[in-house]
Design an enzyme around this catalytic site. Structure first.
Site, mmCIF file in Angstrom:
data_model
loop_
_atom_site.group_PDB
_atom_site.id
_atom_site.type_symbol
_atom_site.label_atom_id
_atom_site.label_comp_id
_atom_site.label_asym_id
_atom_site.label_seq_id
_atom_site.Cartn_x
_atom_site.Cartn_y
_atom_site.Cartn_z
ATOM 1 N N TRP A 195 0.838 -1.192 0.000
ATOM 2 C CA TRP A 195 0.000 0.000 0.000
ATOM 3 C C TRP A 195 0.877 1.247 0.000
ATOM 4 C CZ3 TRP A 195 -5.324 -0.537 -0.025
ATOM 5 C CH2 TRP A 195 -6.085 0.621 0.160
ATOM 6 N N ASP A 260 -6.276 -2.636 -22.058
ATOM 7 C CA ASP A 260 -7.384 -2.207 -21.192
ATOM 8 C C ASP A 260 -7.004 -1.016 -20.317
ATOM 9 O OD1 ASP A 260 -10.041 -2.574 -20.243
ATOM 10 O OD2 ASP A 260 -9.279 -3.528 -18.444
#
Length: 380
Positions: A195, A260
């Protein structure tokens, strides 16, 4: 390619491309700058073999404290990171203290807190990695002994058994009880993503070369070959490094087969100066025989690329990319990661990128195609 084989490949690709902190060349192949770049590249190659079980020995800081200090406006970790093996080892082995449902999104994930209070994201059999994205390592998790004892009620409510296999389906846009992620017995293979520190909040942007995802409706870039000229007039692409970041990212996506890229992240309120951060590469390394050239539209429509990117790509020619990839991926706990057809595809696609840039040089001239980009931004 199996989903598990996407796991740490992206980290290695980015390490090899060096797209976050690129070596800059000012001369030809025989110049002093070129020789310095080659030496730095060889040093990077030597650093691809990370030691399993590495530990921090020269500091009282935790691996999480060390990694949090690496983050800057133009990189998530620095070019030379002697502590990298220790941080990746900690990601792959630290005790899970808490397990909860993941943040919003389309893919299944779980939010974990590791020993020492570090938040990470666990994704069953898929991830990404980038020096413009959080560090990632493959990991086997025992759902029965590591997850369930520390799981929140919300996450526990999504656990179920299919035969002898432990499964969970979590909370996300496409998450369904009828389609859970299942372990083999209790052991689930996936990835742990570090994170980012809270002092670096993120801002989401629509990619200027994104697809419409509507049948029969093309995005403007798909039919307007002069589209890049319009992009150059729009902030944040009209100044600063962002457009060159988009082009670097197009090269990266083409190599990994990711068509994508509809959004991307940057650090919040950066005025277009911070790096383009890549947080979602789930649809990569699919068909190794398919080279989707439209992914390179930012490159061949703008016909510009960083000098440093061009030089790094040339250093990876003639099989050097796949060879270094094999070496880089041997560290990961879930090795083998990448199948041989995908390694061959990397080399083949790299040749296509180099040829595209050469065509731009021929049509636009080297001064208009190969762009110097030097950025030194202070930390907050």
């Amino acid at each position: 390619m199996k989903l598990k084989q996407r796991v740490v490949v992206l980290v290695a690709v980015v390490l090899l491309l060096g797209l976050a902190k690129l070596f800059l060349l000012d001369g030809g192949e025989g110049s002093a700058a070129s020789r310095r770049d080659l030496r730095a590249f060889r040093k990077m190659e030597a650093g691809l073999s990370l030691s399993r079980g590495a530990r921090l020995t020269h500091t009282l800081q935790s691996p999480w404290e060390v990694a949090s200090q690496w983050v800057g406006p133009r990189e998530v970790y620095p070019e030379e990171t002697p502590e990298l093996a220790a941080v990746l080892t900690a990601l792959g082995t630290a005790r899970v203290e808490r397990a909860d449902v993941g943040y919003k999104g389309t893919q299944l994930k779980a939010l974990l807190v590791l020993d020492g209070g570090q938040k990470v994201v666990f994704k069953p059999k898929r991830i990404l990695g980038f020096r413009r994205a959080p560090l990632v390592v493959g990991r086997f998790i025992n759902l029965r002994t590591e997850f369930k004892p520390v799981a929140t009620d919300q996450l526990l409510s999504t656990f179920l058994m299919q035969g002898n296999n432990s499964c969970f389906y979590g909370k996300c846009y496409y998450c369904r009880e009828s389609e859970p992620a299942c372990a083999e017995g209790d052991m689930m293979e996936g990835s742990i993503t570090l994170w980012l520190p809270d002092v670096w909040p993120l801002q989401k942007h629509r990619h200027p070369w994104g697809r419409t995802y509507r049948e029969g409706k093309l995005a403007r870039w798909e039919y307007d070959e002069s589209y890049c000229e319009a992009v150059k007039k729009m902030p944040p692409y009209d100044a600063g490094p962002r457009l060159l970041d988009v082009i670097d990212t197009a090269i990266f996506d083409y190599l990994i087969g990711n068509a994508d890229r509809h959004h991307y992240e940057s650090f919040q309120d950066d005025g277009g100066a911070s790096m383009l951060i890549l947080l979602d590469n789930a649809k990569s390394f699919g068909n190794p025989a398919l080279d989707e050239r439209s992914i390179l539209a930012p490159l061949y429509q703008c016909c510009m690329v960083r000098v440093s990117t061009w030089n790094r790509l040339n250093l990876l020619r003639a099989g050097a990319l796949s060879s270094a990839m094999r070496q880089a991926l041997t560290f990961d706990p879930i090795n083998p990661v990448l199948a041989e057809p995908h390694l061959a595809a990397l080399d083949r696609r790299l040749s296509g990128v180099i040829e595209t840039i050469r065509q731009c040089v021929e049509s636009q001239g080297p001064d208009n195609t190969l762009i110097e980009d030097r950025i030194n931004l202070p930390h907050p």
